[in-house]
Motif scaffolding. Structure first.
Motif, PDB file in Angstrom:
ATOM      1  N   HIS A 121      16.891  -7.683 -13.294  1.00  0.00           N
ATOM      2  CA  HIS A 121      16.369  -6.353 -13.631  1.00  0.00           C
ATOM      3  C   HIS A 121      15.236  -6.488 -14.638  1.00  0.00           C
ATOM      4  CE1 HIS A 121      16.076  -2.152 -14.706  1.00  0.00           C
ATOM      5  NE2 HIS A 121      16.216  -2.498 -15.978  1.00  0.00           N
ATOM      6  N   ALA A 128      12.336  -3.961 -16.533  1.00  0.00           N
ATOM      7  CA  ALA A 128      11.885  -2.581 -16.745  1.00  0.00           C
ATOM      8  C   ALA A 128      10.377  -2.518 -16.528  1.00  0.00           C
ATOM      9  CB  ALA A 128      12.261  -2.113 -18.149  1.00  0.00           C
ATOM     10  N   THR A 129       9.969  -2.305 -15.278  1.00  0.00           N
ATOM     11  CA  THR A 129       8.544  -2.324 -14.954  1.00  0.00           C
ATOM     12  C   THR A 129       7.777  -1.185 -15.621  1.00  0.00           C
ATOM     13  OG1 THR A 129       9.022  -1.114 -12.899  1.00  0.00           O
ATOM     14  CG2 THR A 129       8.860  -3.514 -12.759  1.00  0.00           C
ATOM     15  N   GLN A 130       8.453  -0.068 -15.893  1.00  0.00           N
ATOM     16  CA  GLN A 130       7.759   1.039 -16.549  1.00  0.00           C
ATOM     17  C   GLN A 130       7.332   0.652 -17.964  1.00  0.00           C
ATOM     18  OE1 GLN A 130       6.756   3.904 -14.987  1.00  0.00           O
ATOM     19  NE2 GLN A 130       5.561   4.074 -16.885  1.00  0.00           N
ATOM     20  N   THR A 131       8.150  -0.150 -18.628  1.00  0.00           N
ATOM     21  CA  THR A 131       7.773  -0.646 -19.951  1.00  0.00           C
ATOM     22  C   THR A 131       6.553  -1.551 -19.853  1.00  0.00           C
ATOM     23  OG1 THR A 131      10.074  -0.554 -20.700  1.00  0.00           O
ATOM     24  CG2 THR A 131       8.577  -1.941 -21.967  1.00  0.00           C
TER      25      THR A 131
END
Length: 200
Positions: free
Chosen positions: A87, A89-92
């Protein structure tokens, strides 16, 4: 006798419960590099974003754009796909990219689709409820000249308590009007993770 045994049992339970593991929390500076598991973390996200955007903005495409239009290019960050086996966090990571763009002062980043929808709803609401002199007009958005997209991949090699994790981030900047790829970059991170076995 029964009461004595019950009392001793109760005392024993209390004593054992006090011997359990305790949790200690210490606040540290957000820029401190801490690797606990060896997985992708906030430091990786920030460093990769800053390194890649610095490289992106040092290439010829931005000079060509400035000479042609006389203005800073407008850039939007599109999807960054997580193709790794963990996992992330691509948005971060996207936020770190946008921050690096903004801090450079060389481009004008604009909001992505989800953010635009929320902002457009606010403008529509203003047209009905806000004072006329404060209403923000429709149809005044900046159209992006370029879109950045990319993906994050991993390769793992594991043996016993040892593990090598290899991360590769690929980003592409594309001219939205012509569909021309004006910049392609990659950044690699390699981590060795060693786990000690407890001896009894």
């Amino acid at each position: 006798m029964y009461k004595v045994l019950s009392c001793l049992l109760f005392i024993g339970i209390i004593a054992l419960s006090g011997c359990g593991p305790t949790t200690q929390v210490t606040r540290i500076d957000s820029d401190t590099v801490v690797d606990l598991s060896g997985r992708w973390n906030d430091t990786d996200s920030r460093m990769v974003a800053e390194t890649m955007i610095t490289d992106c903005l040092s290439h010829v495409w931005i000079n060509n754009h400035n000479q042609t239009s006389g203005e800073r290019p407008v850039v939007i960050v599109g999807s960054i796909r997580n193709k790794s086996n963990e996992h992330i966090a691509t948005q971060t990571f996207i936020s770190d990219i946008e921050k690096a763009f903004i801090n450079s002062g060389k481009v004008r980043p604009v909001s992505d689709k989800s953010e635009r929808d929320e902002i457009r709803e606010e403008r529509a609401d203003q047209s009905e409820h806000a004072a006329i002199e404060t209403i923000k007009r429709m149809g005044r958005e900046l159209g992006a000249d370029y879109m950045m997209t990319g993906e994050i991949n991993t390769i793992e090699d594991r043996e016993g308590g040892r593990q090598i994790v290899f991360y590769q981030t690929n980003l592409t900047l594309t001219n939205i009007e012509s569909n021309e790829k004006v910049w392609i970059g990659e950044e690699k991170i390699k981590k060795y993770i060693g786990r000690k076995k407890f001896k009894m």
